[in-house]
Scaffold this active site. Structure first.
Site, PDB file in Angstrom:
ATOM      1  N   HIS A 136       0.868  -1.179   0.000  1.00 46.77           N
ATOM      2  CA  HIS A 136       0.000   0.000   0.000  1.00 46.77           C
ATOM      3  C   HIS A 136       0.910   1.237   0.000  1.00 46.77           C
ATOM      4  CE1 HIS A 136      -3.013  -2.984   1.336  1.00 46.77           C
ATOM      5  NE2 HIS A 136      -3.888  -2.144   0.801  1.00 46.77           N
ATOM      6  N   GLU A 197      -5.335  -4.613  -7.062  1.00 47.40           N
ATOM      7  CA  GLU A 197      -6.657  -3.984  -7.249  1.00 47.40           C
ATOM      8  C   GLU A 197      -6.589  -2.778  -8.183  1.00 47.40           C
ATOM      9  OE1 GLU A 197      -8.442  -3.388  -3.375  1.00 47.40           O
ATOM     10  OE2 GLU A 197      -7.922  -5.419  -2.731  1.00 47.40           O
ATOM     11  N   TRP A 202      -9.779   3.236  -6.335  1.00 48.39           N
ATOM     12  CA  TRP A 202      -9.539   3.739  -4.977  1.00 48.39           C
ATOM     13  C   TRP A 202      -8.065   3.995  -4.684  1.00 48.39           C
ATOM     14  CZ3 TRP A 202     -12.581  -0.392  -6.328  1.00 48.39           C
ATOM     15  CH2 TRP A 202     -11.991  -1.662  -6.314  1.00 48.39           C
ATOM     16  N   TYR A 269     -13.639  -9.407  -2.668  1.00 45.46           N
ATOM     17  CA  TYR A 269     -14.561  -9.262  -1.548  1.00 45.46           C
ATOM     18  C   TYR A 269     -15.987  -9.102  -2.070  1.00 45.46           C
ATOM     19  CZ  TYR A 269     -10.326  -8.106   1.145  1.00 45.46           C
ATOM     20  OH  TYR A 269      -9.086  -8.129   1.734  1.00 45.46           O
ATOM     21  N   GLU A 304      -6.511 -12.101  -2.069  1.00 49.48           N
ATOM     22  CA  GLU A 304      -7.050 -11.336  -0.945  1.00 49.48           C
ATOM     23  C   GLU A 304      -8.550 -11.484  -0.937  1.00 49.48           C
ATOM     24  OE1 GLU A 304      -5.235  -7.399  -0.527  1.00 49.48           O
ATOM     25  OE2 GLU A 304      -7.126  -6.685   0.283  1.00 49.48           O
TER      26      GLU A 304
END
Length: 373
Positions: A136, A197, A202, A269, A304
């Site tokens: 991150h 991702e 985001w 998710y 993930e």
């Protein structure tokens, strides 16, 4: 001339005879890796995981010994020798996930003592875990966190205004890799999962914040600079979009090429959420990963996932997906705090998941440093 030719053939046969079966497996495996100079332990890890395809799935969790829950409203952090998965199932996960965030941005939203993180890294290795890192990465242009979507990518690519800053942060990652050694002084293999991702918006490396070609160049430079310039040879590289694809073509839209990827994965998710997709889509997407991995000699994974509600039958649902026809993943990793805690309604289901013969926890994994036949 004929006699010379015979001598050459004899010499080559002699060389071949001196090559052990183990060495041949290592050499053949390296041909399919991103890093043709990968260490033996890194090559063995890939080979062993590949050999388990269709037989076992390694279960992992992010920060599993660094945080968890006491109740639905109370969370614990950094308690000595604490692990929710262990409390419920009597075993640690077989994969430990960490984040290079804390090394490149040590003063962050989750400030951690780096020696503490290193201690958890080595503890996980000693219990036989596969080790993986995401990143991150704080916005290197503004200094704000990774959710700051101020344009970055074009500025950190070669020729960009912040390219040297980017290289400096990659050097921090390389320094960790060079010093990650076991008791024998051998470099510990790590699955590195950068730019995850990216098909969402985001993170600043998301699809609306850079072009397809800029993203591919970012991924390729990350790999080549670590491997070739900084001489990191104990990494396998994972490519992991979020779940925004339903076809192989969609999955490969920003794919940098087989020569830069060892693991094809996805974060997912959304398809598990009541307000999200549908678990049949998890099966569909897992089949895409499985097929591509088989055809291109890669590993495949759900890199993930998790559920914040820790639904009481979520792990049974996940197990059914892993048993679906055409799904043969090598590992899956749930996110931090997503294992149910002791006394939670999902605890019995998690225990059943752990006891299934398909799923490997740390008490069942083979020695990943020893070449499987």
């Amino acid at each position: 001339m004929k006699r010379v030719y015979i001598y050459i053939v004899i010499a080559l046969c002699g060389v071949s005879a001196c090559t052990s079966p183990r060495q041949r497996i290592l050499e053949d495996t390296r041909l399919s890796l991103v890093d043709k100079h990968a260490t033996d332990l890194t090559t063995i890890l890939f080979h062993n995981l590949k050999q388990m395809t269709g037989k076992h799935v390694v279960y992992g969790q992010h920060n599993y010994e660094m945080d968890g829950f006491d109740s639905d409203t109370s969370r614990w952090r950094d308690e000595q020798n604490r692990c929710d998965a262990y409390d419920v199932a009597g075993a640690y996960p077989a994969m430990a996930s960490f984040d290079f965030l804390h090394f490149t941005n040590p003063v962050s939203w989750e400030t951690k003592n780096l020696d503490y993180i290193r201690s958890k890294f080595y503890a996980a290795y000693e219990r036989g875990n596969v080790l993986t890192f995401c990143w991150h990465y704080y916005n290197p242009v503004t200094g704000n966190n990774f959710y700051d979507t101020t344009q970055v990518v074009k500025h950190i690519l070669p020729g960009g205004s912040h390219h040297e800053v980017f290289k400096g942060d990659l050097k921090i990652i390389a320094d960790f890799a060079h010093n990650a050694k076991n008791h024998a002084g051998e470099l510990i293999p790590i699955i590195f999962r950068p730019w995850h991702e990216f098909d969402g918006n985001w993170f600043w490396w998301g699809k609306n914040h850079c072009t397809v070609e800029e993203f591919k160049e970012l991924y390729r430079f990350t790999v080549t600079y670590l491997r070739d310039s900084l001489q990191v040879h104990n990494f396998l590289y994972a490519f992991s979009p979020d779940c925004g694809f339903t076809t192989e073509k969609g999955y490969l839209e920003r794919y940098p090429g087989d020569e830069y990827v060892d693991v094809v994965g996805m974060d997912n998710y959304w398809d598990f959420r009541p307000d999200g997709g549908d678990t049949s889509l998890v099966v569909l997407k897992s089949r895409i990963l499985t097929k591509y991995a088989k055809e291109h000699n890669k590993l495949s994974a759900i890199t993930e996932t998790g559920t914040q509600t820790r639904d009481s039958l979520w792990y049974s649902q996940l197990l059914n997906i892993l048993y679906s026809e055409g799904v043969e993943l090598n590992y899956l990793c749930t996110w931090s705090g997503f294992a149910p805690y002791k006394g939670h309604p999902a605890a019995p289901d998690f225990y059943r998941f752990k006891e299934d013969s398909l799923i490997l926890f740390a008490d069942e994994v083979p020695d990943f440093s020893v070449l499987a036949k």
